[in-house]
Motif scaffolding. Structure first.
Motif, PDB file in Angstrom:
ATOM      1  N   GLY A 170       0.773  -1.240   0.000  1.00 14.41           N
ATOM      2  CA  GLY A 170       0.000   0.000   0.000  1.00 14.41           C
ATOM      3  C   GLY A 170       0.802   1.287   0.000  1.00 14.41           C
ATOM      4  O   GLY A 170       0.240   2.347   0.182  1.00 14.41           O
ATOM      5  N   TRP A 171       2.103   1.231  -0.136  1.00 14.31           N
ATOM      6  CA  TRP A 171       2.893   2.463  -0.226  1.00 14.31           C
ATOM      7  C   TRP A 171       4.065   2.201  -1.160  1.00 14.31           C
ATOM      8  O   TRP A 171       4.559   1.078  -1.234  1.00 14.31           O
ATOM      9  N   PRO A 172       4.535   3.242  -1.869  1.00 14.32           N
ATOM     10  CA  PRO A 172       5.638   3.024  -2.793  1.00 14.32           C
ATOM     11  C   PRO A 172       6.940   2.708  -2.053  1.00 14.32           C
ATOM     12  O   PRO A 172       7.589   1.709  -2.319  1.00 14.32           O
ATOM     13  N   SER A 173       7.323   3.553  -1.077  1.00  8.77           N
ATOM     14  CA  SER A 173       8.500   3.253  -0.259  1.00  8.77           C
ATOM     15  C   SER A 173       8.419   4.067   1.021  1.00  8.77           C
ATOM     16  O   SER A 173       7.990   5.222   1.012  1.00  8.77           O
ATOM     17  N   ARG A 174       8.864   3.466   2.107  1.00  5.93           N
ATOM     18  CA  ARG A 174       8.893   4.187   3.388  1.00  5.93           C
ATOM     19  C   ARG A 174      10.326   4.493   3.791  1.00  5.93           C
ATOM     20  O   ARG A 174      10.574   4.937   4.902  1.00  5.93           O
ATOM     21  N   HIS A 175      11.284   4.230   2.881  1.00  8.78           N
ATOM     22  CA  HIS A 175      12.686   4.354   3.275  1.00  8.78           C
ATOM     23  C   HIS A 175      13.101   5.782   3.593  1.00  8.78           C
ATOM     24  O   HIS A 175      13.942   6.008   4.444  1.00  8.78           O
ATOM     25  N   ASP A 176      12.534   6.758   2.859  1.00  3.20           N
ATOM     26  CA  ASP A 176      13.024   8.124   3.000  1.00  3.20           C
ATOM     27  C   ASP A 176      12.085   9.028   3.795  1.00  3.20           C
ATOM     28  O   ASP A 176      12.088  10.236   3.619  1.00  3.20           O
ATOM     29  N   VAL A 177      11.259   8.428   4.628  1.00  2.00           N
ATOM     30  CA  VAL A 177      10.361   9.238   5.454  1.00  2.00           C
ATOM     31  C   VAL A 177      10.625   8.903   6.920  1.00  2.00           C
ATOM     32  O   VAL A 177      11.390   7.979   7.230  1.00  2.00           O
ATOM     33  N   LEU A 178      10.002   9.667   7.809  1.00  2.00           N
ATOM     34  CA  LEU A 178      10.147   9.370   9.237  1.00  2.00           C
ATOM     35  C   LEU A 178       9.059   8.353   9.593  1.00  2.00           C
ATOM     36  O   LEU A 178       7.871   8.678   9.614  1.00  2.00           O
ATOM     37  N   ARG A 179       9.474   7.120   9.861  1.00  3.25           N
ATOM     38  CA  ARG A 179       8.539   6.002  10.025  1.00  3.25           C
ATOM     39  C   ARG A 179       8.093   5.871  11.483  1.00  3.25           C
ATOM     40  O   ARG A 179       8.723   5.191  12.272  1.00  3.25           O
ATOM     41  N   LEU A 180       6.988   6.520  11.825  1.00  2.00           N
ATOM     42  CA  LEU A 180       6.473   6.411  13.193  1.00  2.00           C
ATOM     43  C   LEU A 180       5.159   5.626  13.188  1.00  2.00           C
ATOM     44  O   LEU A 180       4.337   5.769  14.083  1.00  2.00           O
ATOM     45  N   ASP A 181       4.964   4.798  12.155  1.00  2.00           N
ATOM     46  CA  ASP A 181       3.663   4.129  11.982  1.00  2.00           C
ATOM     47  C   ASP A 181       3.673   2.636  12.278  1.00  2.00           C
ATOM     48  O   ASP A 181       2.618   2.040  12.480  1.00  2.00           O
ATOM     49  N   MET A 182       4.830   1.985  12.303  1.00  2.00           N
ATOM     50  CA  MET A 182       4.810   0.521  12.439  1.00  2.00           C
ATOM     51  C   MET A 182       5.677   0.001  13.582  1.00  2.00           C
ATOM     52  O   MET A 182       6.020  -1.189  13.619  1.00  2.00           O
ATOM     53  N   ASN A 183       6.011   0.875  14.497  1.00  2.00           N
ATOM     54  CA  ASN A 183       6.770   0.469  15.687  1.00  2.00           C
ATOM     55  C   ASN A 183       8.102  -0.214  15.362  1.00  2.00           C
ATOM     56  O   ASN A 183       8.515  -1.165  16.042  1.00  2.00           O
ATOM     57  N   GLU A 184       8.718   0.260  14.282  1.00  2.00           N
ATOM     58  CA  GLU A 184      10.083  -0.189  14.013  1.00  2.00           C
ATOM     59  C   GLU A 184      11.033   0.661  14.857  1.00  2.00           C
ATOM     60  O   GLU A 184      10.601   1.609  15.523  1.00  2.00           O
ATOM     61  N   ALA A 185      12.337   0.345  14.780  1.00  2.00           N
ATOM     62  CA  ALA A 185      13.317   1.180  15.460  1.00  2.00           C
ATOM     63  C   ALA A 185      13.430   2.497  14.695  1.00  2.00           C
ATOM     64  O   ALA A 185      13.563   2.497  13.473  1.00  2.00           O
ATOM     65  N   VAL A 186      13.360   3.594  15.419  1.00  2.00           N
ATOM     66  CA  VAL A 186      13.480   4.937  14.829  1.00  2.00           C
ATOM     67  C   VAL A 186      14.801   5.532  15.309  1.00  2.00           C
ATOM     68  O   VAL A 186      15.112   5.464  16.494  1.00  2.00           O
ATOM     69  N   PRO A 187      15.624   6.126  14.411  1.00  2.00           N
ATOM     70  CA  PRO A 187      15.396   6.264  12.980  1.00  2.00           C
ATOM     71  C   PRO A 187      15.866   5.046  12.172  1.00  2.00           C
ATOM     72  O   PRO A 187      15.596   4.967  10.990  1.00  2.00           O
ATOM     73  N   GLY A 188      16.563   4.103  12.793  1.00  2.00           N
ATOM     74  CA  GLY A 188      17.042   2.916  12.083  1.00  2.00           C
ATOM     75  C   GLY A 188      18.234   2.381  12.845  1.00  2.00           C
ATOM     76  O   GLY A 188      18.597   2.947  13.887  1.00  2.00           O
ATOM     77  N   VAL A 189      18.871   1.310  12.347  1.00  2.00           N
ATOM     78  CA  VAL A 189      20.006   0.763  13.112  1.00  2.00           C
ATOM     79  C   VAL A 189      21.151   1.771  13.163  1.00  2.00           C
ATOM     80  O   VAL A 189      21.335   2.581  12.249  1.00  2.00           O
ATOM     81  N   ASP A 190      21.929   1.667  14.209  1.00  2.00           N
ATOM     82  CA  ASP A 190      23.108   2.504  14.396  1.00  2.00           C
ATOM     83  C   ASP A 190      24.074   2.285  13.219  1.00  2.00           C
ATOM     84  O   ASP A 190      24.334   1.141  12.831  1.00  2.00           O
TER      85      ASP A 190
END
Ligand SMILES: Cc1ncc(COP(=O)(O)O)c(C=O)c1O
Length: 362
Positions: free
Chosen positions: A20-40
């Protein structure tokens, strides 16, 4: 004429949503409870350093990851099965232990894939709702467990609503389920933000199975890595339904490195807790209701400002989770927490939505 090929009847018309989305790589992902902003970045460099053509071309070597888990958890190898995310672990548990025609007991809300697996494996699904005060009575949970029950799935802390169940409640559920020969699946996807009580007891408890993930605190959701922890007899069933190799080679490599370098995870959890507290204080100061702080997210009620806030977030490439017309969660946005720096973007967007400053209404 070839007769039409059809899936099994219970799968016909059973819809599974796409990405349902083209890509979430270049946005601030606060929607799916992943690690924010990403791995160290230093952890990423460790993984890349050990990648080689052989890692990609040879079938995955999972023994070093099993060894690292045994060391880090202090359990035996015969209690563990690696899985492709905790999601696959849940599926394997249902496949191994639940006869078609039996029932799964879940809370509502909870992790959305439990009812999907109930359907795929021919189980009924009994939902016990959280009350308006975001709690659930132990009697209600226990009353839902009966002779038809084959499994009770408890997400603790709960990834949809953020509530942690207390020890006495889970004890009561385990006892009641045991009396009916049912298994209790404790889904500890968010355990790094909760209280680690059950892993050390799983060996003595005959009917408990724990699933865990590297998607949250370890920040590896893209690699799909998790594990099932149980006593040896339960493990035998879960292991029997594993795919040919449990997990992929990069997941096995990165998972081992994550366990060997636990400081990355610890730091992430610390920074996330700090950012969660900071964000909650900022939003409360602006008059918004903030709920539940047991996992890596907050539920926020923007009230009358909700539409403007959602547009401002979208404009700035900040994703949060909305809940449609869910009776309990409908009015709340779920916002994944991360370090204060990332949370600042969220607060700035909220402030930009509400103008002129100070004239908010709820
Ligand atoms: C409670 C709970 N269980 C399981 C999962 C699945 O996680 P994964 O398959 O990435 O391990 C999630 C993901 O959000 C979750 O919140």
């Amino acid at each position: 004429v070839t007769p039409p090929i059809r899936p099994r009847p219970h799968l016909e018309g059973f819809e599974r949503p796409g990405q349902g989305w083209p890509s979430r790589h270049d946005v601030l992902r606060l929607d799916m409870n992943e690690a924010v902003p990403g791995v160290d970045p230093d952890f990423f460099a460790l993984v890349v350093d050990q990648l080689s053509p052989a890692v990609l071309s040879a079938y995955p070597e999972v023994d070093p990851l099993y060894d690292a888990l045994v060391t880090s958890l202090g359990v035996s190898r015969e209690q563990l099965v690696l899985t492709s995310g905790s999601d696959a672990g849940i599926r394997q548990v249902v496949e191994a232990f639940c006869e078609p025609g039996t029932a799964m007991v879940i809370t509502d809300p909870t992790y959305g894939m439990y009812p999907v697996y109930a359907h795929l494996y021919g189980l009924g699904c009994v939902r016990v709702p959280f009350s308006a005060s975001f709690s659930i009575a132990t009697e209600d949970l226990c009353a839902a467990i009966g002779p038809d029950t084959s499994i009770v799935c408890i997400a603790n802390p709960n990834g949809a609503i953020g509530v942690a169940h207390d020890v006495a409640q889970i004890e009561a559920v385990i006892e009641r389920a045991a009396a009916h020969g049912a298994l209790v699946l404790l889904d500890e996807a968010h355990i790094d933000f909760g209280e680690d009580v059950w892993a050390s007891r799983v060996d003595e408890l005959g009917n408990v199975v724990i699933v865990r993930t590297f998607s949250k605190a370890a920040g590896l959701a893209g690699l799909r890595l998790g594990y099932v922890l149980s006593n040896e007899r339960v493990r035998e069933g879960v292991y029997a339904v594993k795919p040919v190799v449990e997990v992929n080679a990069i997941a096995a490599l990165a998972g081992r490195l994550a366990l060997e370098h636990p400081d990355f995870r610890r730091r992430h959890v610390e920074q996330t807790r700090e950012g969660r507290g900071w964000l909650a204080a900022q939003l409360e100061e602006r008059g918004y209701e903030v709920r539940e702080r047991s996992a890596n997210f907050l539920l926020v009620r923007f009230g009358a400002d909700h539409p403007q806030v959602m547009s401002a977030l979208a404009e700035r490439g900040i994703l949060v989770r909305e809940h449609g017309d869910h009776p309990l969660l409908g009015p709340y946005a779920r916002v994944t927490a991360g370090p204060i720096d990332s949370m600042r973007h969220m607060v700035d967007a909220v402030d930009s939505a509400v103008s002129p400053a100070g004239s908010r209404s709820h």
